[in-house]
Scaffold this motif. Structure first.
Motif, PDB file in Angstrom:
ATOM      1  N   GLY A 143       0.813  -1.204   0.000  1.00 19.36           N
ATOM      2  CA  GLY A 143       0.000   0.000   0.000  1.00 19.36           C
ATOM      3  C   GLY A 143       0.849   1.257   0.000  1.00 19.36           C
ATOM      4  O   GLY A 143       2.083   1.219  -0.119  1.00 19.36           O
ATOM      5  N   THR A 144       0.194   2.365   0.161  1.00 18.52           N
ATOM      6  CA  THR A 144       0.869   3.668   0.142  1.00 18.52           C
ATOM      7  C   THR A 144       0.587   4.405   1.447  1.00 18.52           C
ATOM      8  O   THR A 144      -0.175   3.922   2.301  1.00 18.52           O
ATOM      9  CB  THR A 144       0.375   4.514  -1.048  1.00 18.52           C
ATOM     10  N   SER A 152      -1.034  -5.489   6.421  1.00 17.40           N
ATOM     11  CA  SER A 152       0.186  -4.739   6.738  1.00 17.40           C
ATOM     12  C   SER A 152       0.035  -3.925   8.018  1.00 17.40           C
ATOM     13  O   SER A 152       0.915  -3.116   8.346  1.00 17.40           O
ATOM     14  CB  SER A 152       0.545  -3.807   5.572  1.00 17.40           C
ATOM     15  N   LEU A 153      -1.053  -4.126   8.739  1.00 14.30           N
ATOM     16  CA  LEU A 153      -1.288  -3.401   9.985  1.00 14.30           C
ATOM     17  C   LEU A 153      -1.667  -4.383  11.082  1.00 14.30           C
ATOM     18  O   LEU A 153      -2.353  -5.368  10.840  1.00 14.30           O
ATOM     19  CB  LEU A 153      -2.413  -2.372   9.813  1.00 14.30           C
ATOM     20  N   SER A 191      -2.030   6.673  16.255  1.00 14.27           N
ATOM     21  CA  SER A 191      -1.003   5.772  15.698  1.00 14.27           C
ATOM     22  C   SER A 191      -1.097   5.897  14.176  1.00 14.27           C
ATOM     23  O   SER A 191      -0.807   6.968  13.635  1.00 14.27           O
ATOM     24  CB  SER A 191      -1.204   4.339  16.199  1.00 14.27           C
ATOM     25  N   TYR A 192      -1.532   4.813  13.491  1.00 10.33           N
ATOM     26  CA  TYR A 192      -1.704   4.885  12.030  1.00 10.33           C
ATOM     27  C   TYR A 192      -2.845   5.825  11.684  1.00 10.33           C
ATOM     28  O   TYR A 192      -3.908   5.825  12.321  1.00 10.33           O
ATOM     29  CB  TYR A 192      -1.988   3.485  11.478  1.00 10.33           C
ATOM     30  N   ARG A 193      -2.623   6.657  10.654  1.00 12.83           N
ATOM     31  CA  ARG A 193      -3.662   7.562  10.169  1.00 12.83           C
ATOM     32  C   ARG A 193      -3.851   7.335   8.668  1.00 12.83           C
ATOM     33  O   ARG A 193      -2.879   7.416   7.900  1.00 12.83           O
ATOM     34  CB  ARG A 193      -3.282   9.029  10.406  1.00 12.83           C
ATOM     35  N   ASN A 194      -5.078   7.113   8.289  1.00  9.59           N
ATOM     36  CA  ASN A 194      -5.336   6.981   6.852  1.00  9.59           C
ATOM     37  C   ASN A 194      -5.322   8.365   6.207  1.00  9.59           C
ATOM     38  O   ASN A 194      -5.226   9.396   6.889  1.00  9.59           O
ATOM     39  CB  ASN A 194      -6.657   6.237   6.585  1.00  9.59           C
ATOM     40  N   LEU A 195      -5.390   8.371   4.904  1.00  5.99           N
ATOM     41  CA  LEU A 195      -5.228   9.632   4.176  1.00  5.99           C
ATOM     42  C   LEU A 195      -6.336  10.631   4.485  1.00  5.99           C
ATOM     43  O   LEU A 195      -6.087  11.842   4.604  1.00  5.99           O
ATOM     44  CB  LEU A 195      -5.184   9.339   2.667  1.00  5.99           C
ATOM     45  N   ASP A 196      -7.569  10.128   4.638  1.00  4.99           N
ATOM     46  CA  ASP A 196      -8.685  11.035   4.951  1.00  4.99           C
ATOM     47  C   ASP A 196      -8.445  11.748   6.288  1.00  4.99           C
ATOM     48  O   ASP A 196      -8.700  12.951   6.416  1.00  4.99           O
ATOM     49  CB  ASP A 196     -10.006  10.264   5.006  1.00  4.99           C
ATOM     50  N   GLY A 218       1.051   7.933   8.475  1.00  3.33           N
ATOM     51  CA  GLY A 218       0.471   7.284   7.303  1.00  3.33           C
ATOM     52  C   GLY A 218       1.195   6.013   6.910  1.00  3.33           C
ATOM     53  O   GLY A 218       0.629   5.183   6.176  1.00  3.33           O
ATOM     54  N   TRP A 219       2.426   5.838   7.395  1.00  4.37           N
ATOM     55  CA  TRP A 219       3.171   4.597   7.152  1.00  4.37           C
ATOM     56  C   TRP A 219       3.082   3.641   8.342  1.00  4.37           C
ATOM     57  O   TRP A 219       3.713   2.587   8.330  1.00  4.37           O
ATOM     58  CB  TRP A 219       4.649   4.899   6.866  1.00  4.37           C
ATOM     59  N   GLY A 220       2.353   4.005   9.349  1.00  4.21           N
ATOM     60  CA  GLY A 220       2.225   3.152  10.531  1.00  4.21           C
ATOM     61  C   GLY A 220       3.518   3.083  11.337  1.00  4.21           C
ATOM     62  O   GLY A 220       3.798   2.067  11.978  1.00  4.21           O
ATOM     63  N   LEU A 221       4.265   4.198  11.336  1.00  4.00           N
ATOM     64  CA  LEU A 221       5.573   4.223  11.985  1.00  4.00           C
ATOM     65  C   LEU A 221       5.665   5.282  13.076  1.00  4.00           C
ATOM     66  O   LEU A 221       6.777   5.569  13.562  1.00  4.00           O
ATOM     67  CB  LEU A 221       6.674   4.492  10.944  1.00  4.00           C
ATOM     68  N   ALA A 222       4.559   5.872  13.496  1.00  2.00           N
ATOM     69  CA  ALA A 222       4.586   6.940  14.500  1.00  2.00           C
ATOM     70  C   ALA A 222       3.390   6.825  15.428  1.00  2.00           C
ATOM     71  O   ALA A 222       2.339   6.281  15.057  1.00  2.00           O
ATOM     72  CB  ALA A 222       4.604   8.310  13.828  1.00  2.00           C
TER      73      ALA A 222
END
Length: 280
Positions: A143-144, A152-153, A191-196, A218-222
């Motif tokens: 994904g992006t 992936s999550l 944590s993870y945030r989608n684009l919206d 957005g990359w699930g890294l923060a």
């Protein structure tokens, strides 16, 4: 008067003077016990000039007596004997204001935490126990930014919060050590945030929010921590000292003096480095 008569008269006069001198000398010896000394010749220098000469000599000698030790001291040290100012010591003002900010000291409760005594081995054991049994650390990250695939999550201990599998497992191991020290779970705001969500946040927070599609969230890294963690000096000190052992850090740009002061924002270092975006 004949010549002979004149000579006899002179001889009688000389004899009379000689007897008078002897008589005087004999009388002085009887009175004083010594022969009187002849008078000193009178000096041809006026009395005023003689006084000035003596005063000048005395003043010169006094000045020489005072100056001699001072001159010797100056010759020995190479400095004025009256120099008393000591050189300045200690840091300058510039040193103080440019000194780098140090990490806060670890609190006393850290000693009781497993992660403090052996942080690397503790992190390893936590990962071996798999604090997130349903999370597959070997799952591909597809994904992006803001649109990662479901596989992936991994969901964290706090419902509704997700991270990339490797980041999720490392943070969960840190949470176990946190729970051992404080008796509760770490509190997360995000944590993870989608684009919206990234667009919504940018609209509401402006400059503080990253441009949509570039955020490490957005990359699930923060993650963003709750204020109960960042506002408690003991908790925050513990995290500051221990989180790096589990791969998590508050990046330098988010620290005091950085471009954006966000003590709540922490990133999974190896993942951010992989993206070429680490600015720690």
């Amino acid at each position: 008067m004949t010549r002979r008569a004149r000579r006899e008269a002179e001889q009688r006069t000389h004899a009379t003077r000689t007897r008078s001198t002897r008589a005087t000398t004999s009388f002085d010896q009887l009175v004083t016990g010594s022969v009187p000394r002849p008078a000193r010749p009178t000096s041809s220098i006026p009395a005023g000039q003689r006084f000035i000469s003596r005063a000048t000599v005395i003043g010169t000698l006094a000045a020489a007596t005072i100056a001699a030790p001072l001159t010797q001291a100056a010759n020995q040290t190479g400095e004025s004997p009256f120099e008393v100012e000591a050189p300045h010591t200690g840091p300058s003002t510039l040193d103080l204001v440019t000194q780098p900010v140090e990490r806060p000291e670890t609190s006393g409760s850290v000693v009781r935490a497993e992660a403090i005594t052996r942080p690397e081995s503790a992190a390893s054991r936590s990962l071996d126990r798999s604090p997130l049994p349903e999370c597959d650390v070997d799952a591909p990250v597809d994904g992006t930014n803001g649109a990662l695939a479901d596989h992936s999550l991994c969901e964290l201990w706090q419902p509704g919060e997700y991270l990339r599998p490797d980041a999720a497992l490392s943070l969960s191991a840190l949470n176990e050590a946190f729970r051992a020290s404080f008796g509760r779970e770490m509190c997360l705001v995000a944590s993870y945030r989608n684009l919206d969500t990234q667009y919504e946040l940018k609209a509401s927070r402006g400059w503080y929010a990253a441009s949509p599609g570039t955020s490490m969230h957005g990359w699930g890294l923060a993650i963003d921590l709750c204020s109960k963690e960042t506002g408690n000096s003991e908790v925050f000190s513990w995290l500051w000292a221990n989180a790096p052992s589990y791969g998590w850090q508050n990046p330098s740009w988010a620290q005091l003096g950085g471009s954006k002061y966000e003590p709540w924002h922490w990133e999974f270092v190896s993942g951010v480095v992989e993206k070429g975006e680490w600015r720690g």
